[in-house]
Design a protein around this motif. Structure first.
Motif, short mmCIF file in Angstrom:
data_model
loop_
_atom_site.label_atom_id
_atom_site.label_comp_id
_atom_site.label_asym_id
_atom_site.label_seq_id
_atom_site.Cartn_x
_atom_site.Cartn_y
_atom_site.Cartn_z
N ILE A 20 9.73 -22.92 7.94
CA ILE A 20 9.67 -22.64 9.55
C ILE A 20 9.88 -21.28 9.87
O ILE A 20 9.06 -20.55 10.56
N ARG A 21 11.25 -20.92 9.43
CA ARG A 21 11.38 -19.70 9.64
C ARG A 21 10.73 -18.43 9.03
O ARG A 21 10.50 -17.54 9.56
N VAL A 22 10.30 -18.79 7.88
CA VAL A 22 9.42 -17.85 7.12
C VAL A 22 7.77 -17.62 7.86
O VAL A 22 7.56 -16.39 8.31
N ILE A 23 7.64 -18.96 8.19
CA ILE A 23 6.19 -18.81 9.06
C ILE A 23 6.51 -17.95 10.62
O ILE A 23 5.52 -17.05 10.75
N ARG A 24 7.67 -18.14 11.06
CA ARG A 24 7.63 -17.23 12.36
C ARG A 24 7.85 -16.12 12.33
O ARG A 24 7.26 -15.18 12.89
N THR A 25 8.56 -15.56 11.12
CA THR A 25 8.65 -14.24 10.78
C THR A 25 7.17 -13.63 10.59
O THR A 25 6.87 -12.45 11.18
N LEU A 26 6.48 -14.10 9.71
CA LEU A 26 5.02 -13.85 9.47
C LEU A 26 4.05 -13.86 10.66
O LEU A 26 3.46 -12.71 10.87
N ASN A 27 4.22 -14.59 11.50
CA ASN A 27 3.61 -14.77 12.84
C ASN A 27 3.79 -13.47 13.78
O ASN A 27 2.89 -12.94 14.43
N GLN A 28 4.97 -13.23 13.73
CA GLN A 28 5.64 -12.06 14.53
C GLN A 28 4.92 -10.72 14.05
O GLN A 28 4.57 -9.87 14.52
N LEU A 29 5.02 -10.70 12.79
CA LEU A 29 4.41 -9.66 11.94
C LEU A 29 3.01 -9.28 12.24
O LEU A 29 2.46 -8.20 12.41
N TYR B 191 0.71 -1.29 -0.09
CA TYR B 191 0.05 -0.31 0.02
C TYR B 191 0.95 1.15 0.05
O TYR B 191 0.69 2.11 -0.89
N ARG B 192 1.89 1.38 0.98
CA ARG B 192 2.56 2.46 0.90
C ARG B 192 4.21 2.09 0.64
O ARG B 192 4.98 2.83 1.05
N ARG B 193 4.32 0.87 0.20
CA ARG B 193 5.61 0.27 -0.03
C ARG B 193 6.66 0.38 1.41
O ARG B 193 7.88 0.53 1.13
N GLU B 194 6.07 0.06 2.22
CA GLU B 194 6.39 0.02 3.78
C GLU B 194 7.18 -1.36 4.07
O GLU B 194 6.65 -2.49 3.99
N GLY B 195 8.45 -1.23 4.36
CA GLY B 195 9.20 -2.43 4.67
C GLY B 195 8.93 -2.93 5.98
O GLY B 195 8.81 -2.06 7.03
N LEU B 196 8.57 -3.95 6.16
CA LEU B 196 7.85 -4.58 7.55
C LEU B 196 8.98 -5.49 8.15
O LEU B 196 9.05 -5.48 9.36
N SER B 197 9.78 -6.12 7.34
CA SER B 197 10.72 -7.22 8.05
C SER B 197 11.90 -7.26 7.30
O SER B 197 11.61 -7.48 5.89
N ILE B 198 13.22 -7.58 7.63
CA ILE B 198 14.19 -7.99 6.92
C ILE B 198 14.70 -9.04 7.86
O ILE B 198 15.49 -8.94 8.83
N GLU B 199 14.63 -10.30 7.62
CA GLU B 199 15.05 -11.40 8.32
C GLU B 199 16.33 -12.03 7.89
O GLU B 199 16.32 -12.49 6.48
N ALA B 200 17.43 -11.99 8.56
CA ALA B 200 18.75 -12.49 7.82
C ALA B 200 19.25 -14.06 8.61
O ALA B 200 18.98 -14.37 9.79
N GLY B 201 19.80 -14.85 7.46
CA GLY B 201 20.31 -16.07 8.26
C GLY B 201 20.98 -16.73 7.02
O GLY B 201 20.68 -16.52 5.81
N PHE B 202 21.89 -17.99 7.41
CA PHE B 202 22.37 -18.51 6.58
C PHE B 202 21.43 -19.81 5.85
O PHE B 202 21.75 -20.13 4.91
N SER B 203 20.33 -19.82 6.51
CA SER B 203 19.20 -20.92 6.18
C SER B 203 18.13 -20.41 6.60
O SER B 203 17.85 -19.94 7.91
N LEU B 204 16.92 -20.05 5.63
CA LEU B 204 15.80 -19.73 5.98
C LEU B 204 14.53 -20.55 5.42
O LEU B 204 13.94 -20.22 4.40
N PRO B 205 14.33 -21.66 5.99
CA PRO B 205 13.45 -22.61 5.42
C PRO B 205 12.14 -22.01 5.86
O PRO B 205 11.65 -20.96 6.44
#
Length: 206
Positions: free
Chosen positions: A162-171, A146-160
């Motif tokens: 499970i990590r994606v779901i966890r980040t979205l749940n926090q958001l 809607y406003r091109r607003e950055g909500l999250s940047i998750e960094a890691g050597f492996s982002l399966p």
């Protein structure tokens, strides 16, 4: 070295154009009179093989010798020897063809709809980078369209997934859930874990 078949052709040409006798022509080109007069009994069958190969390669432009031979043997039921078929295949210069590249048929993408409010559409994707020691890492990015607003940047050597779901749940706990999640067909986004999570949350994936 000139092949006997080629010397035979040269002798026949000398007889036809120069009026030379067959005996003299055979002596000059080093072939016997029997070889000169010999006619292969397989000429008609070789012509049939050539016709089949030309038809198949014209119809199926990306077929090589293997596919053509398998079709003749297993579909049409011909019992021709593969060495013989390959010799004719090369004589027709079919082994020198440039095969066209296969291109995927893609549907015309639908135009992106502009969101009218916050949390209507979130877009997410991965970025890749490398550390000074050579190790590669990934960044999982989520923005509100809607406003091109950055909500999250998750960094890691492996982002399966499970990590994606966890980040979205926090958001979602902080901001509320989106109506639509827009993403590509990456393995993290098409996994059963992720699609089942979105279904339970009543979130549509585009």
């Amino acid at each position: 070295m000139v092949k006997p078949s080629r010397r035979k052709e040269m002798a026949q040409q000398a007889v036809a154009t120069k009026g030379t006798s067959i005996r003299l022509a055979c002596t000059a080109f080093g072939i016997s009179e029997t070889c000169y007069r010999y006619h292969s009994r397989l000429d008609s069958e070789n012509a049939e093989i050539a016709d089949w190969l030309i038809q198949l390669t014209n119809k199926e432009s990306d077929w090589g010798f293997g596919m053509c031979f398998e079709y003749l043997r297993n579909v049409e039921g011909f019992r021709w020897n593969h060495k013989r078929v390959y010799r004719i295949y090369c004589e027709l210069s079919l082994n020198l063809r440039i095969r066209p590249r296969r291109r995927l048929k893609r549907h015309k993408p639908e135009p992106l709809k502009q969101p009218l409010r916050q949390n209507q559409v979130w877009s997410m994707d991965f970025m890749h980078d490398q550390l000074s020691d050579g190790r590669k890492y990934r960044l999982f990015n989520v923005i509100d369209d809607y406003r091109r607003e950055g909500l999250s940047i998750e960094a890691g050597f492996s982002l399966p997934s499970i990590r994606v779901i966890r980040t979205l749940n926090q958001l979602i706990e902080w901001r509320g859930k989106p109506v639509v999640l827009r993403c590509d067909n990456g393995p993290e986004f098409i996994s059963h874990e992720f699609t089942n999570w979105a279904k339970k949350r009543d979130i549509r994936i585009e």
